[in-house]
Design a protein around this motif. Structure first.
Motif, PDB file in Angstrom:
ATOM      1  N   UNK A 160       0.810  -1.229   0.000  1.00  0.00           N
ATOM      2  CA  UNK A 160       0.000   0.000   0.000  1.00  0.00           C
ATOM      3  C   UNK A 160       0.837   1.270   0.000  1.00  0.00           C
ATOM      4  N   UNK A 161       2.125   1.179   0.340  1.00  0.00           N
ATOM      5  CA  UNK A 161       2.973   2.368   0.342  1.00  0.00           C
ATOM      6  C   UNK A 161       3.778   2.527  -0.941  1.00  0.00           C
ATOM      7  N   UNK A 162       3.610   1.653  -1.891  1.00  0.00           N
ATOM      8  CA  UNK A 162       4.338   1.783  -3.150  1.00  0.00           C
ATOM      9  C   UNK A 162       3.715   2.893  -3.982  1.00  0.00           C
ATOM     10  N   UNK A 163       4.520   3.864  -4.362  1.00  0.00           N
ATOM     11  CA  UNK A 163       4.012   5.006  -5.126  1.00  0.00           C
ATOM     12  C   UNK A 163       3.638   4.604  -6.541  1.00  0.00           C
ATOM     13  N   UNK A 164       4.361   3.652  -7.093  1.00  0.00           N
ATOM     14  CA  UNK A 164       4.150   3.258  -8.480  1.00  0.00           C
ATOM     15  C   UNK A 164       3.032   2.234  -8.586  1.00  0.00           C
ATOM     16  N   UNK A 165       1.961   2.607  -9.301  1.00  0.00           N
ATOM     17  CA  UNK A 165       0.886   1.649  -9.540  1.00  0.00           C
ATOM     18  C   UNK A 165       1.373   0.454 -10.337  1.00  0.00           C
ATOM     19  N   UNK A 166       2.328   0.700 -11.234  1.00  0.00           N
ATOM     20  CA  UNK A 166       2.871  -0.395 -12.030  1.00  0.00           C
ATOM     21  C   UNK A 166       3.581  -1.405 -11.135  1.00  0.00           C
ATOM     22  N   UNK A 167       4.410  -0.912 -10.212  1.00  0.00           N
ATOM     23  CA  UNK A 167       5.155  -1.816  -9.352  1.00  0.00           C
ATOM     24  C   UNK A 167       4.212  -2.604  -8.452  1.00  0.00           C
ATOM     25  N   UNK A 168       3.196  -1.957  -7.896  1.00  0.00           N
ATOM     26  CA  UNK A 168       2.232  -2.656  -7.049  1.00  0.00           C
ATOM     27  C   UNK A 168       1.501  -3.734  -7.833  1.00  0.00           C
TER      28      UNK A 168
END
Length: 263
Positions: A160-168
């Motif tokens: 939930x703390x990953x800024x990148x939607x792609x990485x999540x």
């Protein structure tokens, strides 16, 4: 190691006197940012603030201070600052989940020189001093010498703390590891990685008190770390710092390349 031993005794005493008597016995309050805190957090931070300067005469920066107080302490004390998280995993604490910890670090010129993290429920004390190794209850870390392959690796990931939607999204669909854990205490995640209980770690943004003790424990256990922004971990943003880490250098190389490629 005398200073380290004194800090461990302080942490153990404060846990016994201020934290565990309140376990499952205190109400919760929400701060302005939505996170929880309790009477136990405040009592623990106050006790650490009184006891740690008697070990070494440096001020104490704690999670349960205002941002203005924290900024002033950080800017004004480059030559020595105690950084404490009185209870990391407060949600676990108030709900009776035995996965929370007291965390103390000594930082000098922006780098942690000493770290102590204690889970009073399991009586596991993780600790390190720079240049002198990392330990769990007098056992040298990591606890195991054999490593998992990437396909069998256990990763601690806070999506939930990953800024990148792609990485999540990639983390949920094609991540290269075997299984994933997220148990609600960043400080203990660092320790489990240093112990070899986890193989990999990824977090999109931790506060100073979340990483200050754990990062030096991991480094002294032989682990490798970077942030999502730079490979020089200690040079990244102080107040919200991401981490890519692994306990095994070879796995770290694979993990680091995969995360970078999927940001």
């Amino acid at each position: 190691m005398q200073v380290l031993e004194q800090v461990m005794q302080v942490v153990r005493d404060v846990a016994r006197q201020e934290v565990m008597p309140r376990f499952l016995r205190v109400g919760k309050t929400r701060k302005d940012d939505g996170s929880l805190f309790t009477e136990a957090d405040m009592a623990c931070q106050q006790a650490l603030g009184e006891k740690l300067p008697a070990v070494l005469p440096h001020p104490v920066l704690g999670e349960e201070m205002t941002r203005e107080e924290q900024d002033a302490l950080w800017q004004g004390n480059p030559d020595g600052l105690w950084v404490v998280d009185p209870i990391d995993g407060t949600t676990n604490f108030v709900n009776g989940l035995p996965y929370f910890a007291i965390s103390v670090a000594l930082m000098v010129r922006g780098v942690s020189e000493l770290g102590v993290i204690y889970n009073p429920v399991s009586d596991e004390m993780f600790y390190a001093r720079r240049g002198q190794g990392a330990w769990l209850n007098q056992q040298r870390l990591p606890l195991k010498t054999t490593r998992n392959s990437m396909g069998d690796a256990i990763a601690a990931v806070e999506v939930k703390y990953l800024r990148s939607g792609k990485l999540a999204a990639r983390m949920s669909s094609v991540a290269p590891f075997g299984s994933q854990r997220s148990m609600g205490s960043s400080t203990l995640d660092w320790c489990f990685l240093a112990a070899g209980r986890y193989d990999l770690y990824l977090h999109g943004g931790q506060r100073l008190w979340d990483y200050a003790a754990g990062a030096v424990i991991l480094e002294e256990a032989g682990g490798r770390l970077a942030s999502l922004n730079t490979d020089d971990y200690w040079s990244d943003t102080v107040w919200k710092r991401s981490v890519i880490a692994a306990i095994d250098p070879e796995l770290y190389g694979h993990w680091h390349r995969w995360v970078r490629a999927n940001q």
